[in-house]
Design an enzyme around this catalytic site. Structure first.
Site: not given
Length: 220
Positions: A22, A163, A95
């Protein structure tokens, strides 16, 4: 059983798996522990997402899966528009959950638990109280990415928006490397990506690119 994908299926054209991190958030910029806190992109992150969208479109993905957290969903928006696709959202692509340390700045964490922070800073997230273990993240990421890759035909591309730390763990696992090899890889930049290419005849994935960004002069 090994996490490396078993691809001895006789197909002659390898599939490609792209793992995109991201864009930047305010927590990234402030060096604040994010984990699974649902933090949106900041203005820089939005610009990064817009800049990476044409690069992702150039890779011609057929399928896009995305973590369900806000920062990945927002990163995916311009990518999906550029590719003419819709995403599936999967919490397995999140994540690490970083337990009791989520929300702390690096300075606050260092002051609270200096020895623990030193190990965390070196990439040993297993020391964090209440956090997911590396093994747990490896398991859920590999499970999701195996399933994602199985949705595309030989010679085609699947894209996952996820992530940084989770991508690094998944990369090592999918290549069949020992988990300790995560410490030999630097972190993936915001809106950087990893490319893994199938070798059907060898029954494995190989690393095609790591931490590539839209500004790389050799990107094609």
């Amino acid at each position: 059983m090994s996490d490396a994908l078993d691809m001895r299926d006789g197909r002659g054209h390898g599939r490609r798996l792209v793992l995109l991190r991201h864009g930047r958030t305010a927590h990234n910029h402030a060096r604040r522990i994010q984990g699974q806190l649902d933090v949106d992109l900041d203005d820089v992150g939005l610009a990064q997402a817009a800049a990476v969208a044409p690069a992702m479109a150039a890779l011609a993905p057929d399928v896009v899966w995305c973590s369900d957290l806000a920062r990945t969903r927002r990163t995916a928006e311009p990518v999906l528009a550029a590719c003419g696709l819709q995403a599936s959202y999967d919490e397995r692509l999140r994540e690490f959950h970083l337990g009791e340390r989520q929300g702390l700045s690096h300075d606050e964490y260092r002051a609270l638990a200096p020895e623990e922070f030193a190990r965390f800073h070196q990439g040993d997230f297993d020391v964090v109280p209440g956090a997911e273990t590396t093994e747990q993240v490896r398991h859920r990421m590999v499970e999701a990415l195996r399933t994602l890759l199985d949705t595309v035909e030989p010679g085609r591309t699947a894209l996952a928006v996820s992530h940084g730390a989770a991508i690094r763990v998944a990369t090592v696992a999918l290549l069949g490397w020992p988990t300790e090899a995560i410490h030999a890889l630097r972190g993936v930049d915001n809106c950087g990506w990893v490319e893994l290419l199938e070798q059907p005849e060898a029954g494995r994935l190989r690393l095609l690119a790591y931490n590539r960004t839209a500004g790389d002069p050799d990107f094609a």
